[in-house]
Design an enzyme around this catalytic site. Sequence first.
Site, PDB file in Angstrom:
ATOM      1  CB  CYS A  72      -0.997  -0.044   1.156  1.00 31.34           C
ATOM      2  SG  CYS A  72      -2.370   1.117   0.968  1.00 31.34           S
ATOM      3  CG  HIS A 160      -3.358  -3.796   3.622  1.00 32.39           C
ATOM      4  ND1 HIS A 160      -2.289  -3.304   4.348  1.00 32.39           N
ATOM      5  CD2 HIS A 160      -4.001  -2.717   3.123  1.00 32.39           C
ATOM      6  CE1 HIS A 160      -2.300  -1.981   4.287  1.00 32.39           C
ATOM      7  NE2 HIS A 160      -3.315  -1.602   3.547  1.00 32.39           N
ATOM      8  CD  GLU A 162      -0.887  -6.278   5.821  1.00 30.21           C
ATOM      9  OE1 GLU A 162      -1.053  -5.089   6.101  1.00 30.21           O
ATOM     10  OE2 GLU A 162      -0.606  -6.659   4.653  1.00 30.21           O
TER      11      GLU A 162
END
Length: 181
Positions: A72, A160, A162
């Site tokens: 990002c 993202h 994660e």
Amino acid sequence: MRIDVVDNHGQFTHLEGRALRDLGIETETIDNETPPEEIDADGLVLSGGPDIERAGRCGEYLDLDIPLLGICLGMQVIADELGGSVGSGEYGGYADVTVEIVDDEDPLIGSLAPETRVWASHGDEVKELPEGFSLTGKSDICGIEAMSFEERDLYGVQWHPEVAHTEEGEAVFENFRTICE
């Protein structure tokens, strides 16, 4: 094998370190004001964050000659530092997005082809690739969801990997580990 996470004050930064640890990778979260000469890692993740003005010394880390994965804001820093352009996204906040993988040979995200579902913010996004970079992922709401410069081992994803909402996020970190090896 050690991959450090550079903290750009993002809300998910702690999850990036956890994702790496879950894969058995030694990791430490480091402040984005850490002098480049103090970094001793096989790779770096430039985390997301709220503001490119608060990205500290991230631009200096591009010259460390180790693989970098920008997530990002981290991707936006890479693009901005190397002559691409970053601007406001038309879509804005977080959303569930289907990303079309443009290059199935890409070492970071090629294994996710033909498409993958991700959780992404489009408050800001890369509008123009820096010289040397290839477009590797795009979506209906963002023309540049992912980019790579294989010769320099610089990679970026707008989303993202994660977070749990991203379907194949773990694969992104596994592929980055392979790049760092």
